[in-house]
Design a protein around this motif. Structure first.
Motif, mmCIF file in Angstrom:
data_model
loop_
_atom_site.group_PDB
_atom_site.id
_atom_site.type_symbol
_atom_site.label_atom_id
_atom_site.label_comp_id
_atom_site.label_asym_id
_atom_site.label_seq_id
_atom_site.Cartn_x
_atom_site.Cartn_y
_atom_site.Cartn_z
ATOM 1 N N ASP A 94 43.304 13.606 59.210
ATOM 2 C CA ASP A 94 41.994 13.739 58.570
ATOM 3 C C ASP A 94 40.904 13.041 59.378
ATOM 4 O OD1 ASP A 94 43.415 11.360 57.920
ATOM 5 O OD2 ASP A 94 42.138 10.980 56.189
ATOM 6 N N TYR A 95 41.291 12.113 60.238
ATOM 7 C CA TYR A 95 40.296 11.335 60.986
ATOM 8 C C TYR A 95 39.659 12.113 62.141
ATOM 9 C CZ TYR A 95 41.155 6.925 58.503
ATOM 10 O OH TYR A 95 41.238 5.939 57.553
ATOM 11 N N VAL A 96 39.984 13.399 62.270
ATOM 12 C CA VAL A 96 39.229 14.227 63.225
ATOM 13 C C VAL A 96 37.840 14.557 62.660
ATOM 14 C CG1 VAL A 96 41.286 15.238 64.267
ATOM 15 C CG2 VAL A 96 40.141 16.450 62.390
ATOM 16 N N PHE A 97 37.590 14.230 61.389
ATOM 17 C CA PHE A 97 36.296 14.489 60.763
ATOM 18 C C PHE A 97 35.500 13.195 60.599
ATOM 19 C CE2 PHE A 97 39.060 17.949 59.094
ATOM 20 C CZ PHE A 97 38.372 19.020 59.669
ATOM 21 N N ASP A 98 34.176 13.341 60.502
ATOM 22 C CA ASP A 98 33.320 12.151 60.461
ATOM 23 C C ASP A 98 33.116 11.575 59.064
ATOM 24 O OD1 ASP A 98 31.533 13.924 59.288
ATOM 25 O OD2 ASP A 98 30.067 13.871 60.925
ATOM 26 N N GLY A 99 33.533 12.303 58.024
ATOM 27 C CA GLY A 99 33.417 11.782 56.669
ATOM 28 C C GLY A 99 32.073 11.986 56.008
ATOM 29 N N SER A 100 31.227 12.837 56.587
ATOM 30 C CA SER A 100 29.887 13.054 56.038
ATOM 31 C C SER A 100 29.874 14.097 54.919
ATOM 32 C CB SER A 100 28.918 13.479 57.146
ATOM 33 O OG SER A 100 29.347 14.679 57.752
ATOM 34 N N LYS A 101 30.990 14.830 54.754
ATOM 35 C CA LYS A 101 31.118 15.805 53.670
ATOM 36 C C LYS A 101 32.121 15.315 52.632
ATOM 37 C CE LYS A 101 31.695 20.111 54.568
ATOM 38 N NZ LYS A 101 32.234 21.381 55.117
ATOM 39 N N ASP A 102 32.028 15.852 51.424
ATOM 40 C CA ASP A 102 32.957 15.447 50.367
ATOM 41 C C ASP A 102 34.380 15.927 50.640
ATOM 42 O OD1 ASP A 102 30.914 14.222 49.070
ATOM 43 O OD2 ASP A 102 30.720 15.689 47.457
ATOM 44 N N GLU A 103 34.517 17.077 51.317
ATOM 45 C CA GLU A 103 35.836 17.603 51.626
ATOM 46 C C GLU A 103 35.758 18.517 52.846
ATOM 47 O OE1 GLU A 103 36.891 19.575 47.984
ATOM 48 O OE2 GLU A 103 35.939 21.449 48.597
ATOM 49 N N TYR A 104 36.927 18.719 53.452
ATOM 50 C CA TYR A 104 36.983 19.509 54.689
ATOM 51 C C TYR A 104 38.088 20.557 54.591
ATOM 52 C CZ TYR A 104 33.956 15.995 56.762
ATOM 53 O OH TYR A 104 32.897 15.170 57.031
ATOM 54 N N SER A 105 37.726 21.802 54.883
ATOM 55 C CA SER A 105 38.721 22.869 54.985
ATOM 56 C C SER A 105 39.119 23.046 56.447
ATOM 57 C CB SER A 105 38.169 24.176 54.411
ATOM 58 O OG SER A 105 37.051 24.611 55.157
#
Length: 268
Positions: A102-113
């Motif tokens: 999951d840490y490939v994302f920056d966390g600026s959205k509530d969820e990631y598809s």
């Protein structure tokens, strides 16, 4: 079909790898001592000699803060290593299953598809994203499985840390402003068997249910107290929301149910 195919598990000695070996008892099981994925020639030669149908790569450098201290090792293991495995799979005509984060994302959205654009904010996430990219460059028949907040019986994990700290401290401070999905290695290992027969691509596989680290801790111990990330600084920046949404396959059970099983299992 799955029961008759020749499978290799790389990283067989790790937390996830140990549970994968239970689900795939007939697999060729390679620990870090037996195969160092940072050595390209060794990887290509070993996979070539075994000539498997499926290679499951559970080898990784997962110390998020440690990656900040040793960038070279992070990118060697998490970035280049999976690319070497993918190259070897391509040569052997094998499918590859690989675990990302999951840490490939920056966390600026509530969820990631699965189709969301990665944008990691720490070196661990950057190294894991490179691993995804190297696999895609070298192999068509891949399944990259992004996972999050892993816990299991055979390695360091959040649950064991909380249990230890709960005995050592009157109160255990746990951040309440980072959110994700805890995932049990036993459930993930069983799900991996199903993934082999699905089409190539990127998948998000976690237990269901979203929580903060504090909420997770409160299900484990009774002396957790909430704090902010600013009150509990770490070397590596963490995404605030690393919630992975699974849009491609059937969901796994809720993380609380999985945690209950884990806590019961560790007492037996």
């Amino acid at each position: 079909m799955v029961g008759t195919i020749k499978t290799v598990i790389i990283g067989a000695g790790g937390m996830l790898g140990t549970d994968l070996c239970k689900v795939f008892p007939d697999a060729v099981q390679l620990t870090r001592k037996e195969l160092d994925i940072t050595k390209r020639d060794e990887v290509v030669q070993t996979i070539g000699q075994i000539n498997p149908d499926v290679v499951i790569n559970a080898a990784a450098y997962t110390d998020v803060d440690g990656c900040e201290d040793d960038e070279y090792l992070a990118f060697a293991v998490n970035g280049h290593g999976p690319g070497y495995v993918a190259e070897a799979c391509s040569n052997a005509g094998a499918k590859m299953v690989h675990f990302s984060t999951d840490y490939v994302f920056d966390g600026s959205k509530d969820e990631y598809s699965e189709g969301d654009e990665p944008d990691p904010i720490n070196l661990y996430g950057q190294s894991k994203l490179m691993g995804e990219q190297k696999i895609i460059e070298n192999l068509n028949d891949y399944r990259v499985i992004r996972i999050s907040w892993l816990f299991g019986s055979n390695g360091k994990n959040f649950v064991e840390t909380m249990l230890r700290l709960s005995e050592e401290l009157d109160n255990v401070k746990v951040v309440n402003d980072q959110f994700g999905k805890p995932t049990y290695t036993v459930d993930l290992a069983h799900k991996t068997r199903e993934m082999i027969d699905l089409g190539p691509g990127i998948y998000h596989i976690t237990n269901e249910g979203v929580c903060s680290w504090y909420e997770f801790a409160s299900e484990i111990i009774d002396n957790a107290v909430p704090c902010t990330s600013d009150e509990f600084p770490r070397k590596a920046k963490r995404p605030k929301y690393s919630v992975l949404t699974n849009t491609k396959t059937s969901p796994m059970r809720d993380w609380k149910e999985a945690l209950d099983d884990y806590l019961k299992e560790r007492k037996t």
